[in-house]
Design a protein around this motif. Sequence first.
Motif, mmCIF file in Angstrom:
data_model
loop_
_atom_site.group_PDB
_atom_site.id
_atom_site.type_symbol
_atom_site.label_atom_id
_atom_site.label_comp_id
_atom_site.label_asym_id
_atom_site.label_seq_id
_atom_site.Cartn_x
_atom_site.Cartn_y
_atom_site.Cartn_z
ATOM 1 N N LYS A 22 -6.621 -5.358 -6.366
ATOM 2 C CA LYS A 22 -7.241 -5.414 -7.686
ATOM 3 C C LYS A 22 -7.238 -6.842 -8.217
ATOM 4 O O LYS A 22 -8.231 -7.306 -8.786
ATOM 5 N N MET A 32 6.054 3.530 -0.369
ATOM 6 C CA MET A 32 5.419 3.644 -1.680
ATOM 7 C C MET A 32 5.305 2.274 -2.355
ATOM 8 O O MET A 32 4.291 1.955 -2.982
ATOM 9 N N PHE A 33 6.331 1.439 -2.218
ATOM 10 C CA PHE A 33 6.280 0.103 -2.801
ATOM 11 C C PHE A 33 5.188 -0.726 -2.132
ATOM 12 O O PHE A 33 4.432 -1.443 -2.801
ATOM 13 N N LEU A 86 2.466 0.405 -0.665
ATOM 14 C CA LEU A 86 1.161 0.923 -1.107
ATOM 15 C C LEU A 86 0.825 0.448 -2.523
ATOM 16 O O LEU A 86 -0.304 0.030 -2.792
ATOM 17 N N GLY A 87 1.791 0.507 -3.412
ATOM 18 C CA GLY A 87 1.558 0.078 -4.790
ATOM 19 C C GLY A 87 1.253 -1.410 -4.886
ATOM 20 O O GLY A 87 0.338 -1.829 -5.609
ATOM 21 N N SER A 88 2.003 -2.224 -4.146
ATOM 22 C CA SER A 88 1.758 -3.665 -4.212
ATOM 23 C C SER A 88 0.445 -4.031 -3.538
ATOM 24 O O SER A 88 -0.239 -4.968 -3.970
ATOM 25 N N THR A 89 0.031 -3.280 -2.518
ATOM 26 C CA THR A 89 -1.264 -3.516 -1.891
ATOM 27 C C THR A 89 -2.394 -3.212 -2.862
ATOM 28 O O THR A 89 -3.367 -3.969 -2.953
ATOM 29 N N ALA A 90 -2.272 -2.126 -3.605
ATOM 30 C CA ALA A 90 -3.290 -1.788 -4.605
ATOM 31 C C ALA A 90 -3.358 -2.862 -5.687
ATOM 32 O O ALA A 90 -4.448 -3.281 -6.087
ATOM 33 N N SER A 91 -2.199 -3.339 -6.145
ATOM 34 C CA SER A 91 -2.177 -4.390 -7.164
ATOM 35 C C SER A 91 -2.795 -5.685 -6.638
ATOM 36 O O SER A 91 -3.564 -6.343 -7.350
#
Length: 93
Positions: free
Chosen positions: A62, A51-52, A54-59
């Motif tokens: 962006k 989950m971390f 995935l979240g850092s990849t999205a950030s």
Amino acid sequence: MGSIQPPSSHSQAWIVQTWAAFVLSVGSLSLGIFCLPVDAWVKGYMGMGTMFALGSTASLSKTVRDMHEAKQVTARIDEAKVEKLLAEHHPLR
């Protein structure tokens, strides 16, 4: 002077393929973690790591997109300033 190209939009097929690949990869990874022959805390740790990531990849994606768009806006503003200067100081007037 220069023409400004609008950003190309993605086809519906590309969007569907991108989402399908994302769902398939996250689903496969989640199933793999769930089926691992380890204790629940190890599975939880791997799940939190996933989950971390995935979240850092999205950030990151962006941020990279925003930086690219900011450069385009800056280039457009600079181009407009140059065109204005050239129009105001035309040597044949």
